[in-house]
Motif scaffolding. Structure first.
Motif, PDB file in Angstrom:
ATOM      1  N   ILE A   1       0.839  -1.198   0.000  1.00 51.06           N
ATOM      2  CA  ILE A   1       0.000   0.000   0.000  1.00 51.06           C
ATOM      3  C   ILE A   1       0.873   1.246   0.000  1.00 51.06           C
ATOM      4  O   ILE A   1       1.854   1.327   0.742  1.00 51.06           O
TER       5      ILE A   1
ATOM      6  N   HIS B   1       0.081  -5.100   6.435  1.00 52.05           N
ATOM      7  CA  HIS B   1       0.397  -4.577   5.116  1.00 52.05           C
ATOM      8  C   HIS B   1       1.796  -3.966   5.077  1.00 52.05           C
ATOM      9  O   HIS B   1       2.310  -3.478   6.086  1.00 52.05           O
TER      10      HIS B   1
ATOM     11  N   VAL C   1       3.762  -0.837   3.867  1.00 55.56           N
ATOM     12  CA  VAL C   1       3.299   0.528   3.620  1.00 55.56           C
ATOM     13  C   VAL C   1       4.459   1.427   3.224  1.00 55.56           C
ATOM     14  O   VAL C   1       5.496   1.455   3.894  1.00 55.56           O
TER      15      VAL C   1
ATOM     16  N   LEU D   1      -2.836  -0.943  -3.591  1.00 54.42           N
ATOM     17  CA  LEU D   1      -3.787   0.105  -3.218  1.00 54.42           C
ATOM     18  C   LEU D   1      -3.036   1.386  -2.876  1.00 54.42           C
ATOM     19  O   LEU D   1      -1.918   1.333  -2.350  1.00 54.42           O
TER      20      LEU D   1
ATOM     21  N   VAL E   1     -10.147  -0.545   3.697  1.00 58.04           N
ATOM     22  CA  VAL E   1      -9.043  -1.161   2.954  1.00 58.04           C
ATOM     23  C   VAL E   1      -9.255  -2.667   2.832  1.00 58.04           C
ATOM     24  O   VAL E   1      -9.087  -3.252   1.752  1.00 58.04           O
TER      25      VAL E   1
END
Length: 247
Positions: A5, A27, A29, A49, A114
């Motif tokens: 992400i 996740h 990041v 994303l 999310v």
């Protein structure tokens, strides 16, 4: 479901809060402070994303999502903004955002959004999407020359590939599963899931307008995606309708 992400947010405290909550979910990041850097990261790393603030230096969030969709990149986009009018939110969706949250927001709600986006918009080979029953995941849906392939996230009309945003694809898949059924706007909003409280039924109208531009020969005179006045929309086979009329 762990994902890569990108968080594009120029408010350092806000970005750090979002990063910590997303990393707690498992996740990976990457945090960036401007829109141009976010574009470069998406082009280079192809994340799953992007959490995208609207008001950013160099390139704002709306321009970022406009460019991403013009380049036909299918990365999911969750937009964050301090603007709360319906027209502002619809503009983001119109440009191709998949979901929209207004500030201030709950970090827990953001992580829930999310999760929902990732679950419903899996890439080929990922876990089963919650937006369609498992029984149709391997089934190609056909409504005349329109073909929707949920497993591959592909749409074709007369053999020509059509690029749809995830929101457009969810609507089209739901309607292709039940051709000629009239879907109310509220029912289609349920397919879109979890949009901000300011979003109304006009959200559906925006998606339908864009779908018509993609799947209709003449969007001003739709033959596939029809309006049922006072009720909603339905997807039909125009050739089948013509055959019935001539019989």
């Amino acid at each position: 479901m762990c994902a890569n992400i990108v968080v594009a947010e120029d408010d350092a405290k806000q970005a750090e809060l979002v990063r910590r909550y997303l990393e707690h979910e498992g996740h990976a990041v990457t945090v960036l402070a401007d829109g141009r850097a976010a574009l470069e990261e998406v082009r280079r790393g192809e994340p799953d994303l992007v959490v995208l603030d609207v008001m950013m230096p160099r390139t704002d969030g709306l321009d970022v999502v406009r460019i991403l969709r013009a380049e036909r990149r299918e990365v999911l986009v969750l937009m964050l903004t301090a603007r709360s009018t319906e027209d502002d939110l619809l503009l983001g969706l119109d440009l191709g955002a998949d979901d929209y949250m207004t500030k201030p927001f709950s970090p827990r709600e953001l992580t829930a959004r999310v999760r929902t986006l990732l679950r419903r918009n899996r890439r080929p080979g990922a876990a089963t999407s919650a937006s369609a029953p498992a029984a149709v995941e391997d089934e190609v849906l056909e409504v005349g020359t329109l073909r929707v392939d949920p497993a591959r996230h592909e749409v074709t009309v007369g053999g020509t590939a059509i690029v749809c945003t995830p929101g457009e694809f969810r609507i089209l898949t739901a309607m292709a599963m039940e051709p000629d059924r009239v879907f109310s706007r509220q029912r289609l909003l349920e397919e879109l899931h979890g949009f901000d409280k300011y979003i109304s039924n006009r959200t559906v109208d925006v998606h339908v307008m864009h779908l018509r531009k993609k799947i209709e020969d003449d969007p001003r005179r739709p033959a596939r995606l029809l309006t049922v006045f006072g009720v909603g929309y339905k997807l039909t086979d125009p050739e089948k309708k013509a055959r019935r009329a001539s019989a």
